[in-house]
Design an enzyme around this catalytic site. Structure first.
Site, mmCIF file in Angstrom:
data_model
loop_
_atom_site.group_PDB
_atom_site.id
_atom_site.type_symbol
_atom_site.label_atom_id
_atom_site.label_comp_id
_atom_site.label_asym_id
_atom_site.label_seq_id
_atom_site.Cartn_x
_atom_site.Cartn_y
_atom_site.Cartn_z
ATOM 1 N N TYR A 1 -14.562 5.383 8.385
ATOM 2 C CA TYR A 1 -13.102 5.420 8.504
ATOM 3 C C TYR A 1 -12.706 5.948 9.883
ATOM 4 C CZ TYR A 1 -8.286 6.939 7.519
ATOM 5 O OH TYR A 1 -6.922 7.130 7.550
ATOM 6 N N LYS B 1 -10.980 4.074 13.179
ATOM 7 C CA LYS B 1 -9.710 4.532 13.747
ATOM 8 C C LYS B 1 -9.815 4.764 15.251
ATOM 9 C CE LYS B 1 -7.124 4.310 10.150
ATOM 10 N NZ LYS B 1 -6.085 3.225 10.097
ATOM 11 N N GLY C 1 0.803 -1.211 0.000
ATOM 12 C CA GLY C 1 0.000 0.000 0.000
ATOM 13 C C GLY C 1 0.840 1.266 0.000
ATOM 14 N N GLN C 2 0.154 2.406 0.163
ATOM 15 C CA GLN C 2 0.802 3.710 0.064
ATOM 16 C C GLN C 2 1.934 3.865 1.072
ATOM 17 O OE1 GLN C 2 -1.586 7.071 1.238
ATOM 18 N NE2 GLN C 2 -0.374 8.523 0.054
#
Length: 317
Positions: free
Chosen positions: A143, A147, A11-12
């Site tokens: 999201y 978190k 991933g990023q």
């Protein structure tokens, strides 16, 4: 020497963190954990061990941990904010059910765990300026909800089972290495690509909307620095505010025009991204991270902009 597993290594963040950690601890000591279909040719897969390691499969995680004698797990598997809003059940399955799997494997095998949180863990009721380390967290996105749960569940495993869990709240991350992946702050990456390509940038975030941002080298350093920190000095563990810069679209546009005076930008606001962005803080107070483990970013907007444009010019032209 540590033996590290990175889940979500393609991933990023993971693709860059994997190579950074291999440079520090040695190629053979850092396992690239990826999901089937995410294989890549090149150094990420070929410079060190790589294993299929789906965060939703606890048996697979356990097998990799035992095979490579893993003592530290960087759990980076997650859907980013905009993508998650379209797939909330999948976002929860990966972000929370997956985290539970990782924490159970860590508990059984004595591993430390890093699972990043985000500025998305805050909501409209959070103080917007210099958001404190300990404050109200009432996010309105899946999201953000995931978190906040990440922070609480990680704290729970530390307090109940002694699992060495640690995390930071990442701001928007800017990188020339990996393309954007569906985050609200991705405009701050896209704008550099447009500038280097000589294209007019269509900005989805309104003028005057500030968000904390960070250049990827600082973010990678934060991961390593926190996991190397003396645990006796950590008052907080999961959800350290870290900050480097805060700007709105006009300010990043102006920074780019210093180097690209003919660069143009216009606004076409994306209402979903706007609603998410305006629910997040403008800036974070990272004094706890600075005091407890020496956090100190190296890049501001001007320095980042110069480096981004240089690197993208090499990459794209």
């Amino acid at each position: 020497m540590k033996n590290i597993l990175i889940i979500g290594a393609t991933g990023q963040i993971g693709s860059e963190l994997t190579m950074t950690l291999r440079g520090i601890y040695g190629n053979d000591h850092v396992v690239c954990g990826y999901i089937r279909g995410a294989e890549r040719k090149g150094a990420l897969m070929e410079s060190g061990p790589a294993e299929i390691c789906d965060v939703t499969d606890p048996q697979a995680i356990a097998e990799v941990v035992k095979k490579h004698n893993i003592d530290t797990i960087y759990n980076l598997a997650a859907l980013l904010s905009v993508v998650a809003e379209g797939k909330p059940m999948l976002a929860w399955k990966i972000g929370i059910d997956g985290l539970w799997n990782v924490l159970e494997v860590a508990r059984e095998n004595g591993c430390a765990v890093f699972t990043p949180s985000s500025i998305g863990s805050f909501g409209p009721e959070t103080p917007r300026e210099k958001t404190p380390q300990d404050t109200v967290q009432r996010p309105r996105t899946i999201y953000g909800v995931s978190k906040v749960t990440t922070e609480l569940l990680s704290d729970y495993y530390f307090n109940k089972y002694g699992v060495d869990t640690r995390s930071v709240r990442f701001p928007g991350l800017i990188s020339y290495v990996t393309p954007p992946g569906g985050g609200t702050t991705d405009y701050a990456v896209d704008i550099y690509y447009s500038a280097v390509k000589g294209e007019k940038f269509i900005c989805p975030i309104p003028k005057g909307v500030y968000m904390d941002m960070m250049y990827m080298p600082d973010a990678l350093n934060a991961c390593v620095q926190l996991m190397e920190a003396d645990p006796t000095k950590l008052v907080h563990r999961n959800g350290f505010n870290i900050a480097a810069m805060s700007f709105d679209p006009e300010e990043i546009y102006a920074a780019i025009k210093v180097h690209k005076p003919n660069f143009e930008m216009e606004y076409q606001v994306d209402e979903l991204k706007k609603s998410i962005a305006t629910s997040w803080p403008d800036s974070l107070d990272d004094s706890c991270a600075r005091a407890e483990w020496g956090w100190n970013p190296q890049y501001d907007l001007a320095k980042m902009t110069e480096h981004m444009l240089q690197q993208l010019s090499v990459k794209l032209l």
